[in-house]
Scaffold this motif. Structure first.
Motif, PDB file in Angstrom:
ATOM      1  N   PHE A  56      65.857 -31.487 -89.324  1.00 51.82           N
ATOM      2  CA  PHE A  56      64.447 -31.682 -88.996  1.00 51.82           C
ATOM      3  C   PHE A  56      64.271 -32.989 -88.228  1.00 51.82           C
ATOM      4  O   PHE A  56      64.852 -34.015 -88.580  1.00 51.82           O
ATOM      5  CB  PHE A  56      63.593 -31.697 -90.270  1.00 51.82           C
ATOM      6  N   LEU A  57      63.464 -32.895 -87.180  1.00 55.65           N
ATOM      7  CA  LEU A  57      63.146 -34.070 -86.377  1.00 55.65           C
ATOM      8  C   LEU A  57      61.783 -34.617 -86.782  1.00 55.65           C
ATOM      9  O   LEU A  57      60.823 -33.857 -86.934  1.00 55.65           O
ATOM     10  CB  LEU A  57      63.125 -33.709 -84.892  1.00 55.65           C
ATOM     11  N   GLU A  58      61.729 -35.931 -86.957  1.00 57.23           N
ATOM     12  CA  GLU A  58      60.474 -36.630 -87.275  1.00 57.23           C
ATOM     13  C   GLU A  58      60.030 -36.434 -88.717  1.00 57.23           C
ATOM     14  O   GLU A  58      60.024 -37.347 -89.507  1.00 57.23           O
ATOM     15  CB  GLU A  58      59.338 -36.191 -86.329  1.00 57.23           C
ATOM     16  N   MET A  59      59.594 -35.207 -89.083  1.00 56.26           N
ATOM     17  CA  MET A  59      58.986 -34.978 -90.392  1.00 56.26           C
ATOM     18  C   MET A  59      59.815 -34.013 -91.223  1.00 56.26           C
ATOM     19  O   MET A  59      60.171 -32.930 -90.754  1.00 56.26           O
ATOM     20  CB  MET A  59      57.567 -34.437 -90.226  1.00 56.26           C
ATOM     21  N   ASN A  60      60.143 -34.438 -92.443  1.00 56.50           N
ATOM     22  CA  ASN A  60      60.921 -33.601 -93.344  1.00 56.50           C
ATOM     23  C   ASN A  60      60.429 -33.845 -94.764  1.00 56.50           C
ATOM     24  O   ASN A  60      60.714 -34.885 -95.363  1.00 56.50           O
ATOM     25  CB  ASN A  60      62.413 -33.924 -93.224  1.00 56.50           C
ATOM     26  N   SER A  61      59.685 -32.887 -95.307  1.00 52.62           N
ATOM     27  CA  SER A  61      59.128 -33.043 -96.653  1.00 52.62           C
ATOM     28  C   SER A  61      60.160 -32.772 -97.746  1.00 52.62           C
ATOM     29  O   SER A  61      59.914 -33.048 -98.917  1.00 52.62           O
ATOM     30  CB  SER A  61      57.930 -32.098 -96.841  1.00 52.62           C
ATOM     31  N   GLU A  62      61.339 -32.235 -97.355  1.00 54.29           N
ATOM     32  CA  GLU A  62      62.392 -31.942 -98.319  1.00 54.29           C
ATOM     33  C   GLU A  62      63.731 -32.502 -97.819  1.00 54.29           C
ATOM     34  O   GLU A  62      64.647 -31.764 -97.458  1.00 54.29           O
ATOM     35  CB  GLU A  62      62.505 -30.423 -98.537  1.00 54.29           C
ATOM     36  N   PRO A  63      63.868 -33.838 -97.779  1.00 54.40           N
ATOM     37  CA  PRO A  63      65.092 -34.448 -97.236  1.00 54.40           C
ATOM     38  C   PRO A  63      66.352 -34.171 -98.040  1.00 54.40           C
ATOM     39  O   PRO A  63      67.460 -34.415 -97.557  1.00 54.40           O
ATOM     40  CB  PRO A  63      64.755 -35.945 -97.232  1.00 54.40           C
ATOM     41  N   GLU A  64      66.201 -33.665 -99.268  1.00 57.39           N
ATOM     42  CA  GLU A  64      67.378 -33.313-100.054  1.00 57.39           C
ATOM     43  C   GLU A  64      67.877 -31.905 -99.726  1.00 57.39           C
ATOM     44  O   GLU A  64      68.952 -31.509-100.167  1.00 57.39           O
ATOM     45  CB  GLU A  64      67.067 -33.420-101.546  1.00 57.39           C
ATOM     46  N   MET A  65      67.098 -31.160 -98.949  1.00 54.72           N
ATOM     47  CA  MET A  65      67.499 -29.817 -98.524  1.00 54.72           C
ATOM     48  C   MET A  65      68.163 -29.827 -97.149  1.00 54.72           C
ATOM     49  O   MET A  65      69.125 -29.093 -96.909  1.00 54.72           O
ATOM     50  CB  MET A  65      66.283 -28.884 -98.472  1.00 54.72           C
ATOM     51  N   PHE A  66      67.606 -30.640 -96.229  1.00 53.29           N
ATOM     52  CA  PHE A  66      68.054 -30.599 -94.844  1.00 53.29           C
ATOM     53  C   PHE A  66      68.223 -32.011 -94.283  1.00 53.29           C
ATOM     54  O   PHE A  66      67.584 -32.962 -94.744  1.00 53.29           O
ATOM     55  CB  PHE A  66      67.041 -29.842 -93.977  1.00 53.29           C
ATOM     56  N   ASP A  67      69.071 -32.118 -93.268  1.00 53.21           N
ATOM     57  CA  ASP A  67      69.256 -33.385 -92.562  1.00 53.21           C
ATOM     58  C   ASP A  67      67.980 -33.768 -91.811  1.00 53.21           C
ATOM     59  O   ASP A  67      67.157 -32.910 -91.469  1.00 53.21           O
ATOM     60  CB  ASP A  67      70.407 -33.281 -91.554  1.00 53.21           C
ATOM     61  N   THR A  68      67.863 -35.062 -91.529  1.00 54.40           N
ATOM     62  CA  THR A  68      66.689 -35.579 -90.822  1.00 54.40           C
ATOM     63  C   THR A  68      67.126 -36.540 -89.728  1.00 54.40           C
ATOM     64  O   THR A  68      68.005 -37.378 -89.941  1.00 54.40           O
ATOM     65  CB  THR A  68      65.749 -36.337 -91.787  1.00 54.40           C
ATOM     66  N   VAL A  69      66.497 -36.427 -88.567  1.00 57.67           N
ATOM     67  CA  VAL A  69      66.649 -37.407 -87.487  1.00 57.67           C
ATOM     68  C   VAL A  69      65.257 -37.866 -87.093  1.00 57.67           C
ATOM     69  O   VAL A  69      64.393 -37.033 -86.801  1.00 57.67           O
ATOM     70  CB  VAL A  69      67.369 -36.814 -86.255  1.00 57.67           C
ATOM     71  N   LYS A  70      65.023 -39.158 -87.099  1.00 59.74           N
ATOM     72  CA  LYS A  70      63.696 -39.639 -86.723  1.00 59.74           C
ATOM     73  C   LYS A  70      63.760 -41.052 -86.162  1.00 59.74           C
ATOM     74  O   LYS A  70      64.675 -41.819 -86.486  1.00 59.74           O
ATOM     75  CB  LYS A  70      62.746 -39.604 -87.918  1.00 59.74           C
TER      76      LYS A  70
END
Length: 336
Positions: free
Chosen positions: A136-150
């Motif tokens: 997910f880019l920018e917004m991720n309400s479940e960071p324990e499920m998916f990677d995040t780049v922001k």
């Protein structure tokens, strides 16, 4: 240097099969599992991805922004185009899916996805079942499920405040939008405003009356918020303002220009994004340049990494930004 011979040895297939596949020979008939094994072996050994001429993976871009929202916020428009371009340059077959299409339209042969926009927790749970590999880019309400780049907007916010304080400013303002939480259908405070409040509180400099926020990140909203600031504060305007995005800043400049408030003579502005429009407004915006190319590149690389090296933990990558000096905030000996 990784050779075809080495890839063949490790993958267990002939050099001829490996060579034909990597060169994109359309007459070659192999199973999907064979194709994935050879490609993943090549990538894990460090083979140059640009030399692979066949489709590496099929991925989806889940772009959860309406056409109107995309047009109003140039940052997300640029982000979508850059992700699509970078995926294609790296031989990834990318399919863009909009919110109105729904998660159910995600094809079964998709290996992973990149998500942009506001996703509900229920949509996140569905995605984890349907397609567990995602970034997910920018917004991720479940960071324990998916990677995040922001982009590291928290650091940008603190940097802007530090520059204001170095100039001796006491009256520091904020103009920004809000994040719409789809789970409760309400707007919530944006992370830039959270950091702004926390950091100035630590410095014992926060003045609530100089904070104006809410609504979408649009020119119109920036104009309306600034009009409210001017009407409510009169002559007691802030000496400087941190604006959450260039789009909002354009609206702010329009409102100030209408009543003859000169920037940077009367007050100074620093904003975020460095969209193309930032250099053409009057005055040109001093703004943090978010490297959209780097965001897109990192998200694609992280997704491919998941596919080659499956892992149980997730990652979050913060991408920094460069402050571009123009005329809405002027540097002096204290700030250089």
């Amino acid at each position: 240097m990784t050779t075809i011979k080495k890839i063949a040895e490790v993958s267990g297939f002939s050099q001829a099969t490996v060579s034909r596949l990597l060169k994109g020979d359309t007459s070659l008939s192999v199973s999907e599992q064979t194709r994935k094994t050879i490609i993943n072996t090549a990538l894990s050994l460090g083979y140059d991805r640009s030399k692979i001429k066949t489709t590496i993976e099929k991925i989806a871009l889940l772009f959860w922004m309406t056409n109107q929202e995309e047009l109003q916020d140039l940052y997300f428009h640029q982000l979508r185009l850059t992700i699509e371009k970078y995926a294609q340059e790296n031989n990834l077959d990318i399919l863009t899916i909009k919110h109105e299409d729904g998660i159910q339209s995600l094809p079964k042969n998709i290996s992973g996805f990149i998500g942009v926009g506001f996703f509900s927790k229920e949509e996140m749970r569905q995605l984890k079942i349907i397609c567990p590999n995602g970034v997910f880019l920018e917004m991720n309400s479940e960071p324990e499920m998916f990677d995040t780049v922001k982009p590291d907007t928290d650091r940008m916010t603190r940097h802007a405040i530090d520059l204001f304080l170095k100039k001796g400013y006491e009256k520091i303002g904020f103009i920004g939008g809000a994040y719409h939480n789809p789970d409760i259908n309400l707007d919530e405070i944006d992370s830039r405003e959270v950091t702004f409040r926390q950091y100035l509180t630590q410095k014992e400099k926060l003045k609530e009356k100089y904070v104006f926020s809410g609504g979408k990140f649009t020119v119109k909203q920036g104009y309306q918020l600034t009009k409210q600031m001017i009407e409510q504060l009169g002559d007691d305007l802030p000496e400087c303002i941190f604006v959450a995005s260039d789009t909002i800043a354009v609206g702010a400049l329009q409102a100030f220009n209408e009543v003859g408030i000169m920037i940077p003579d009367r007050l100074e502005l620093i904003s975020v994004n460095d969209n193309d429009i930032a250099k053409f407004v009057s005055p040109p915006l001093t703004t943090f340049r978010i490297d959209v190319e780097e965001l897109a590149r990192t998200s694609i690389d992280m997704l491919v990494d998941q596919l080659i090296y499956p892992r149980e933990i997730t990652k979050t990558v913060l991408v920094g930004a460069k402050l571009i000096e123009r005329k809405s905030f002027l540097f002096d000996e204290k700030t250089k």
